[in-house]
Design an enzyme around this catalytic site. Structure first.
Site, PDB file in Angstrom:
ATOM      1  N   SER A 143       0.826  -1.197   0.000  1.00 15.49           N
ATOM      2  CA  SER A 143       0.000   0.000   0.000  1.00 15.49           C
ATOM      3  C   SER A 143       0.864   1.252   0.000  1.00 15.49           C
ATOM      4  O   SER A 143       1.514   1.545  -0.990  1.00 15.49           O
ATOM      5  CB  SER A 143      -0.973  -0.019   1.178  1.00 15.49           C
ATOM      6  N   LYS A 195     -19.889  16.939  11.417  1.00 13.95           N
ATOM      7  CA  LYS A 195     -18.739  17.161  12.298  1.00 13.95           C
ATOM      8  C   LYS A 195     -18.394  15.918  13.102  1.00 13.95           C
ATOM      9  O   LYS A 195     -17.224  15.677  13.412  1.00 13.95           O
ATOM     10  CB  LYS A 195     -19.024  18.344  13.236  1.00 13.95           C
TER      11      LYS A 195
END
Length: 341
Positions: A143, A195
């Site tokens: 990755s 949020k």
């Protein structure tokens, strides 16, 4: 009548004295070992240079452990993390050194933060415009570890190296059932609907899932595009192997994700060859990393912001993209891209 009370003050003083003397002895041994190691390293380098003054000099930049922002290095229990700032600095230093014919990017990393991986990738590509950069994969370069390798001039891996893992996932946890069982409630107050997206205190809402999917898709698009650009191949050629799968070095070679099989010595010889130098049996490898005394003795992780306790666990977090959702107190975890070997 004679005083029969035990007189322990003298014994205690002597014990403390012996303890301090022992501590001083241990410190002296550490310092002596450090100095002897430096002398041996210097003597070895001098001997190597004298034996083959024409040997190609190659700079070695290491990418080990979790790839994170900042200047983190090492770890008390192994593993640890690599700071992008440190790696970028070492790459630029090696690229600017006219005495070095090329650069070996030695990678042993399962991945890390997306932004940090991109910074290193771009620094590798920049260095490769000045001199050959050969990525040498050790046990794992998955990755984010593969991401940084993709910017190199040439990529090499051992047949059993774990690499690839081109892809992104996000892992979220929902602890609301456990909270209900023990009577714990969440009283978070936010300024907007997203949020607290990804909060572990409640189930994920459909609109949050869509938001995170878009974030994952965009991060994946950037990852895939950079790999294709670094390898100088069409995106369509990379995509069949960019579904998150992990490959051995041998499989990666067949897939076109690397250029050649071989270890560090083979990578050094290939780098010298790409630099147009004669290929000696043992090219001269020079580390670009300059650890502090404490790092050298203890492998202690240090950063400008101070000690990072996450490194005490060794290998870092699991091998997935950690959710960027809000944490209690308003904080957030960094966006990570890591591979599962």
């Amino acid at each position: 009548m004679a005083d029969q009370r035990p007189r322990s003050g003298g014994c205690t003083g002597r014990a403390v004295g012996w303890g301090l003397l022992g501590c001083a002895g241990l410190v002296a041994m550490f310092i002596l070992a450090f100095v002897v190691g430096l002398n041996r390293s210097s003597a070895g380098a001098t001997k190597s240079a004298a034996a083959d003054p024409g040997a190609a000099r190659l700079g070695v930049v290491k990418v080990e452990g979790m790839i994170m922002s900042g200047g983190l290095t090492g770890g008390l229990l192994g593993g640890g993390a690599t700071g992008a700032e440190s790696i970028v600095r070492d790459l630029r230093k090696a690229a600017a050194n006219d005495q070095l014919a090329g650069i070996i990017l030695r990678i042993n990393s399962r991945g890390g933060a997306a932004g940090a991986s991109q910074e290193i990738y771009e620094a590798v590509r920049e260095a490769a415009t000045k001199k050959p950069v050969v990525a040498s994969m050790a046990d794992v370069a998955a990755s984010g570890g593969y991401y940084v390798a993709a910017g190199a001039t040439h990529i090499m891996a051992n047949p059993a190296t774990m690499t690839g893992s081109i892809g992104v996932i996000m892992s979220n946890f929902n602890f609301s059932g456990l909270m209900d069982r023990y009577g714990v409630t969440d009283t978070t107050v936010t300024s907007g609907a997203f949020k607290d997206a990804g909060s572990p205190t409640r189930p994920m809402r459909p609109e949050e899932r869509d938001l995170f999917q878009a974030l994952i898709d965009d991060t994946y698009r950037q990852f895939l595009a950079d790999v294709a650009k670094g390898r100088d191949v069409p995106t369509a050629q990379v995509r069949p192997f960019a579904d998150g799968r992990v490959l051995t070095g041998s499989q990666a070679l067949a897939a076109g994700l690397i250029d050649e099989l071989g270890g560090l010595r083979d990578a050094a010889r290939r780098c010298a060859q790409l630099a147009g130098k004669s290929v000696p049996p043992e090219p001269r490898l020079e580390s670009m990393t300059e650890p502090s005394l404490l790092d050298t003795l203890l492998g202690t992780p240090t950063t400008r912001a101070g000690f990072d306790p996450r490194l005490l666990v060794g290998g870092g977090p699991p091998l997935w993209l950690v959710s960027p959702g809000a944490l209690p107190g308003g904080g957030s975890l960094p966006l990570l891209m890591s591979g599962q070997p």
